[in-house]
Structure formats: C-alpha cells, structure tokens
Design a protein around this motif. Sequence first.
Motif, PDB file in Angstrom:
ATOM      1  N   VAL A 186      -3.871 -12.128   3.758  1.00 26.58           N
ATOM      2  CA  VAL A 186      -4.479 -10.831   3.990  1.00 26.58           C
ATOM      3  C   VAL A 186      -5.284 -10.429   2.759  1.00 26.58           C
ATOM      4  CG1 VAL A 186      -4.048  -8.393   4.478  1.00 26.58           C
ATOM      5  CG2 VAL A 186      -2.553 -10.142   5.463  1.00 26.58           C
ATOM      6  N   THR A 187      -6.498  -9.960   2.972  1.00 22.43           N
ATOM      7  CA  THR A 187      -7.330  -9.449   1.887  1.00 22.43           C
ATOM      8  C   THR A 187      -7.547  -7.956   2.086  1.00 22.43           C
ATOM      9  OG1 THR A 187      -8.459 -11.555   1.529  1.00 22.43           O
ATOM     10  CG2 THR A 187      -9.560  -9.571   0.720  1.00 22.43           C
ATOM     11  N   ILE A 188      -7.306  -7.202   1.025  1.00 20.16           N
ATOM     12  CA  ILE A 188      -7.463  -5.751   1.055  1.00 20.16           C
ATOM     13  C   ILE A 188      -8.617  -5.389   0.134  1.00 20.16           C
ATOM     14  CG2 ILE A 188      -6.323  -3.525   0.651  1.00 20.16           C
ATOM     15  CD1 ILE A 188      -3.648  -5.193   0.766  1.00 20.16           C
ATOM     16  N   GLU A 189      -9.677  -4.824   0.694  1.00 16.84           N
ATOM     17  CA  GLU A 189     -10.816  -4.381  -0.096  1.00 16.84           C
ATOM     18  C   GLU A 189     -10.567  -2.942  -0.564  1.00 16.84           C
ATOM     19  OE1 GLU A 189     -14.313  -4.855   2.255  1.00 16.84           O
ATOM     20  OE2 GLU A 189     -13.962  -6.990   2.636  1.00 16.84           O
ATOM     21  N   LEU A 190     -10.865  -2.668  -1.827  1.00 16.16           N
ATOM     22  CA  LEU A 190     -10.621  -1.353  -2.409  1.00 16.16           C
ATOM     23  C   LEU A 190     -11.938  -0.648  -2.704  1.00 16.16           C
ATOM     24  CD1 LEU A 190      -7.787  -2.328  -4.931  1.00 16.16           C
ATOM     25  CD2 LEU A 190      -7.571  -1.597  -2.537  1.00 16.16           C
ATOM     26  N   ASP A 191     -11.838   0.694  -2.794  1.00 15.85           N
ATOM     27  CA  ASP A 191     -13.068   1.471  -2.986  1.00 15.85           C
ATOM     28  C   ASP A 191     -13.623   1.400  -4.402  1.00 15.85           C
ATOM     29  OD1 ASP A 191     -11.208   3.028  -4.303  1.00 15.85           O
ATOM     30  OD2 ASP A 191     -11.421   4.788  -3.006  1.00 15.85           O
ATOM     31  N   ASP A 192     -12.938   0.695  -5.308  1.00 16.35           N
ATOM     32  CA  ASP A 192     -13.495   0.498  -6.652  1.00 16.35           C
ATOM     33  C   ASP A 192     -14.244  -0.832  -6.763  1.00 16.35           C
ATOM     34  OD1 ASP A 192     -11.475  -1.365  -6.638  1.00 16.35           O
ATOM     35  OD2 ASP A 192     -10.423  -0.583  -8.406  1.00 16.35           O
ATOM     36  N   GLY A 193     -14.417  -1.502  -5.606  1.00 16.31           N
ATOM     37  CA  GLY A 193     -15.162  -2.756  -5.585  1.00 16.31           C
ATOM     38  C   GLY A 193     -14.315  -4.000  -5.749  1.00 16.31           C
ATOM     39  N   VAL A 250       3.791  -9.657  -6.641  1.00 14.74           N
ATOM     40  CA  VAL A 250       3.699  -8.341  -6.005  1.00 14.74           C
ATOM     41  C   VAL A 250       2.533  -7.551  -6.595  1.00 14.74           C
ATOM     42  CG1 VAL A 250       4.850  -6.113  -5.682  1.00 14.74           C
ATOM     43  CG2 VAL A 250       6.165  -8.249  -5.480  1.00 14.74           C
ATOM     44  N   THR A 251       1.756  -6.935  -5.713  1.00 18.90           N
ATOM     45  CA  THR A 251       0.701  -6.008  -6.128  1.00 18.90           C
ATOM     46  C   THR A 251       0.908  -4.691  -5.405  1.00 18.90           C
ATOM     47  OG1 THR A 251      -0.880  -7.826  -6.405  1.00 18.90           O
ATOM     48  CG2 THR A 251      -1.776  -5.589  -6.264  1.00 18.90           C
ATOM     49  N   VAL A 252       1.008  -3.609  -6.170  1.00 21.42           N
ATOM     50  CA  VAL A 252       1.174  -2.269  -5.598  1.00 21.42           C
ATOM     51  C   VAL A 252      -0.146  -1.526  -5.711  1.00 21.42           C
ATOM     52  CG1 VAL A 252       2.437  -0.087  -5.718  1.00 21.42           C
ATOM     53  CG2 VAL A 252       3.603  -2.239  -6.265  1.00 21.42           C
ATOM     54  N   ILE A 253      -0.600  -0.985  -4.595  1.00 15.88           N
ATOM     55  CA  ILE A 253      -1.843  -0.208  -4.562  1.00 15.88           C
ATOM     56  C   ILE A 253      -1.464   1.237  -4.263  1.00 15.88           C
ATOM     57  CG2 ILE A 253      -4.103   0.070  -3.470  1.00 15.88           C
ATOM     58  CD1 ILE A 253      -3.714  -2.921  -2.530  1.00 15.88           C
ATOM     59  N   ILE A 259       0.860  -1.181   0.000  1.00 13.29           N
ATOM     60  CA  ILE A 259       0.000   0.000   0.000  1.00 13.29           C
ATOM     61  C   ILE A 259       0.896   1.231   0.000  1.00 13.29           C
ATOM     62  CG2 ILE A 259      -1.800   1.276   1.213  1.00 13.29           C
ATOM     63  CD1 ILE A 259      -2.670  -1.352   2.499  1.00 13.29           C
ATOM     64  N   GLY A 260       0.855   2.006  -1.077  1.00 14.20           N
ATOM     65  CA  GLY A 260       1.689   3.198  -1.189  1.00 14.20           C
ATOM     66  C   GLY A 260       2.403   3.232  -2.526  1.00 14.20           C
ATOM     67  N   GLY A 261       2.845   4.425  -2.912  1.00 11.90           N
ATOM     68  CA  GLY A 261       3.518   4.567  -4.193  1.00 11.90           C
ATOM     69  C   GLY A 261       4.784   5.370  -4.132  1.00 11.90           C
ATOM     70  N   GLY A 262       5.321   5.582  -2.920  1.00  8.25           N
ATOM     71  CA  GLY A 262       6.539   6.362  -2.762  1.00  8.25           C
ATOM     72  C   GLY A 262       7.798   5.515  -2.888  1.00  8.25           C
ATOM     73  N   VAL A 263       8.889   6.048  -2.382  1.00  2.00           N
ATOM     74  CA  VAL A 263      10.197   5.410  -2.555  1.00  2.00           C
ATOM     75  C   VAL A 263      10.234   4.022  -1.932  1.00  2.00           C
ATOM     76  CG1 VAL A 263      12.645   5.560  -1.987  1.00  2.00           C
ATOM     77  CG2 VAL A 263      11.420   7.599  -2.772  1.00  2.00           C
ATOM     78  N   VAL A 264       9.808   3.891  -0.676  1.00  4.15           N
ATOM     79  CA  VAL A 264       9.840   2.583  -0.022  1.00  4.15           C
ATOM     80  C   VAL A 264       8.981   1.583  -0.785  1.00  4.15           C
ATOM     81  CG1 VAL A 264       9.176   1.309   2.067  1.00  4.15           C
ATOM     82  CG2 VAL A 264      10.350   3.513   2.263  1.00  4.15           C
ATOM     83  N   ALA A 265       7.812   2.024  -1.215  1.00  3.14           N
ATOM     84  CA  ALA A 265       6.898   1.124  -1.923  1.00  3.14           C
ATOM     85  C   ALA A 265       7.513   0.597  -3.212  1.00  3.14           C
ATOM     86  CB  ALA A 265       5.580   1.854  -2.222  1.00  3.14           C
ATOM     87  N   ALA A 318       4.951  -7.577 -11.680  1.00  2.00           N
ATOM     88  CA  ALA A 318       4.146  -6.975 -10.622  1.00  2.00           C
ATOM     89  C   ALA A 318       2.878  -6.365 -11.210  1.00  2.00           C
ATOM     90  CB  ALA A 318       4.944  -5.902  -9.892  1.00  2.00           C
ATOM     91  N   SER A 319       1.840  -6.273 -10.382  1.00  2.00           N
ATOM     92  CA  SER A 319       0.606  -5.576 -10.752  1.00  2.00           C
ATOM     93  C   SER A 319       0.585  -4.225 -10.043  1.00  2.00           C
ATOM     94  CB  SER A 319      -0.626  -6.393 -10.334  1.00  2.00           C
ATOM     95  OG  SER A 319      -0.661  -7.639 -11.011  1.00  2.00           O
ATOM     96  N   VAL A 320       0.205  -3.199 -10.769  1.00  2.00           N
ATOM     97  CA  VAL A 320       0.147  -1.854 -10.193  1.00  2.00           C
ATOM     98  C   VAL A 320      -1.270  -1.324 -10.354  1.00  2.00           C
ATOM     99  CG1 VAL A 320       1.067   0.491 -10.231  1.00  2.00           C
ATOM    100  CG2 VAL A 320       2.574  -1.459 -10.765  1.00  2.00           C
ATOM    101  N   THR A 321      -1.912  -1.029  -9.226  1.00  2.00           N
ATOM    102  CA  THR A 321      -3.264  -0.492  -9.213  1.00  2.00           C
ATOM    103  C   THR A 321      -3.214   0.982  -8.854  1.00  2.00           C
ATOM    104  OG1 THR A 321      -4.230  -2.620  -8.575  1.00  2.00           O
ATOM    105  CG2 THR A 321      -5.546  -0.653  -8.154  1.00  2.00           C
ATOM    106  N   ILE A 322      -3.645   1.829  -9.776  1.00  2.00           N
ATOM    107  CA  ILE A 322      -3.637   3.278  -9.570  1.00  2.00           C
ATOM    108  C   ILE A 322      -5.070   3.773  -9.437  1.00  2.00           C
ATOM    109  CG2 ILE A 322      -2.931   5.507 -10.527  1.00  2.00           C
ATOM    110  CD1 ILE A 322      -0.581   3.725  -9.850  1.00  2.00           C
TER     111      ILE A 322
END
Length: 487
Positions: A250-257, A201-204, A181-187, A230-234
């Motif tokens: 771990v399951t992460i629910e997103l606001d796009d459904g 890997v999935t980046v949100i 979760i995140g899109g900065g340097v560490v992510a 990797a998958s990148v979700t923007i």
Amino acid sequence: MTEIEYDVVVIGAGAIGENVADRAVQGGMRTVIIESELVGGECSYWACMPSKALLRSAALVRTARDVDGAKQAVTGDLDVAAVLRRRDKVTRHWKDDGQVEWLNGANIDLVRGHARLAGPKRVEVTAPDGSVTTITAAHAVAVCTGSAALLPDIPGLAEADPWTSRDATSVQEVPSSLAIIGGGVVAVEMATAYAGFGVEVTVIARSGLLTKNEPFAGELVQQSLEDLGASVTIGASPTRVRRDEGTGQVTIELDDGTSVTADEVLVATGRVPVTIDLGLETIGLTPGDWLPTDDSLRVLGADGGVFDGAGEDAWLYAAGDVTHRALLTHQGKYDARIAGDAIAARANGRTLSLTPWSTHAATADHAAVPQVTFTDPEVASVGLSAAEAERAGIRTRVVDYDISWVAGATIASDKYVGRARMVVDEDRRVLVGATFVGLDVGELLHSATIAVVGEVTIDRLWHAVPSYPTLSEVWLRLLEAYGRPTE
C-alpha cells in the motif's frame, strides 16, 4: 413471526450490555440480551484484551533489558508466534462459551441475531436462519451496540482494503511493514506493539500523538516509538491511497509531497456509533447518530416517552460507546451499572435524583474519567488536563515533577523516563486532574481518581503517606512542589 415479552430488552451483549442486564436482573427485572456476534463484545475479542496481550510480552523484555542483572538473562529475540498464541488464548480463540455460561448463571436470557427497533418498546430480531422474533419490553430497551472504526474519506482508501483495529488485534501473520494513519490511543498502542515485533512501523499523525492528553504525554511516547525504530510523521495528511496489484503493498501519498509504502495500512482516526441499521427512524431518531443521554442514561429525543428530565416514563436507554460520553470500557460499565439500576428503580415506581454524585447520576463521565494508554512509557490520566481546566474557567495551579527522581523509579528501571502533573483548583484547593507518564504508572491512577472524585483537599492529601520506595512517592514530591498546607 414469534412474539415474546420481557421487562427489559438489552441490545448488545458486550461488557456494557452484560452489566446493564445484570443490574436489571438484580432489580427484579426479567431481562433478555440480544447479540449478533460474540457474547463479550469488542473489548473481549478485538480491543482491550487482545491489544494488551499483544503489547505485554515485548514490554516485559524491554523492562528486563533496562535492569542490570536481568538484561544479561535476556539472550534471545521475542517469539512473535508465541505472542500471537497467547493472544488467541486470551480471546478464548474467539469463542464465547464461557460468556454464555455467565449469562445463564446471572439469569439473563440470550437471543442471537440482528436487532432493530420497530417502534417504542418493540425490537425485531432476525436470527441467523432468517426467522424473525418480535420482543416487547414492558419497561425499557437499552442500546449497548458500541462503536466501530471510522474510515475517513481519503481517495482510494476503501479500495486498498485497510486494516481497522479489529484486524490489527486479531492478525494471524505479522507483516514486515505497517503504516498507521492516526495519532490516538489505538494508533500509538498498535505502533508500540508492532514495533516491538520488529515490524517497520510508520505513524502518520496530522495533529500529533495523544493530543487529548497533556502535551508531554505525546512527546514522550513519540520519543519512545522512535527509539523502538518507528517513524513518526507529524503535520502531514494522506491525500490518496493505493494498493499495488503486483506487490500487494500500500502506498499513501501525503499532502507535503512525500509518500509512505508498507505491506498494510491501519486506519485509527476515530470511531462511529453502531446505529446505522438499528431502526432509529422508527422512534424519531436518525440512523447513524450517537445517542445522547441524561445522567441516568435515558436517551434524549426518542418517541414514546418523556425525555426532558421532568418525567419518569422514558423507555429508551443507552450505555457505552454508543452514547459518546466516554469511549472506554470501564467508563461504559460504570454507566451500565447506573442504567440498569435506574431502569429497575423506575420500574418499581421510584423517582430518582440526578443531582451530581447521587446514586443514579453518571457524574464521573463529566469530570473524573480515568484512562491508561499502554504504550512504553504508559500514559495514565484522570480528570481535566491543564488546558481543559483553563477552558472551563477554573483558576488553576499546575505542578509537574520528574518521576525518575523518586526512589521507586530507581528500583524499577535503570533507564526510567517519566513525568507527573497535577492540576489543582486553587479556589477549592482540590485536585481536578492528574497525568502520569512512565513505566507502571497505570497503578498510580486509581489513587488520583479517588482524589478527584472525592474532592480531597490538598491539605488532607498531605496526610496520605506514600510507601517507600515505590512510585507512589511522586505524590509527596508533587505536594512538596505545590507548597506546605495552610495553617
């Protein structure tokens, strides 16, 4: 309770605290440094050093595979266990004996324990055995406690036992899948590292990748991550997180459904200052806040000293992440050197100038901060982006160049992808910002930093001849794209 006195008390024995203490000692100050964890701090054990060790091996394999003649020699897969062993060696197996030895050689005393301010110039240290020592500073206290990972307020996230950057860099067993979760340097660095291990890997990243950089930096890094698998979700944000008690996933629910399921989730959404249990309330400051400073690193607003820039008796200093000036080790060490020198100079009765670029002013924090993000391709930048320069009211000209067109790129890789940008202040005809994206561009950055700090004119830069065939030739190409020097 034991009570002792020093000239200078430094809280935090990371790289920044070590540099404050070292410069204070060189200025004749009897100095003690207090540390509750490992001497050497975040950078040595959980950040800069281990993260780059995790990235390096896979990066070298990819580089070799992109050069004909070398790629034929790469016949096996990355040995992830060996990468982790090398990381352990780089961190000295999380032991600080060597760092303690350096403190001894630098004549810096060490007290282990948790430090809390107990009023102006007073620090109480609780040792691991519960004993308390009160240390009084004759001249100054410097806070160098750094920052910690921010845990956003997402329902279920804390209960899901997420990773922070510390977990990602010190892992002893690599998971099969990792959501970030995140899109900065560490992510993006950890996404690059774990994708290189073969992890799913999935980046949100709600706002995109590396949004503080020029837009093309995030675009090229995203393409690279996707090429690595990797998958990148923007554009989507987590709304709820849960860990399944049966599978452990771990399951992460997103606001796009949609939702993302992974073995582990890494939270890399920002940093908070390590000031919540520092005793700031005893000197009129708010626990948990960043510590703003002037350019000699005196903390603004602390009780017991003048803090409006007019006097010389302010006693509290801060350097590194905790100031929120520039959350980078090298920039924190720059501030630390200025802070230690300023403390010693004021203790010896000197009145200091804080005019820009003077000896005791941390001017570079405002206009010339360099940073390298060790993704594949690397992102190296210094100074202002084009958007930042525009917001600052600077009349600029932006010049871009495809680094793959220079001879050095052709030699470096058969598949070189890269881009360079320079941002020029047209009124002064000086460089105010530069960004490079590509293989090995980190080695280009210091030349750009010197040009920005030195305010070298475009006309003079024409006479700085780059060696051929190297990546540095991009400087000539940028200048040619800008136009010939004035008569």
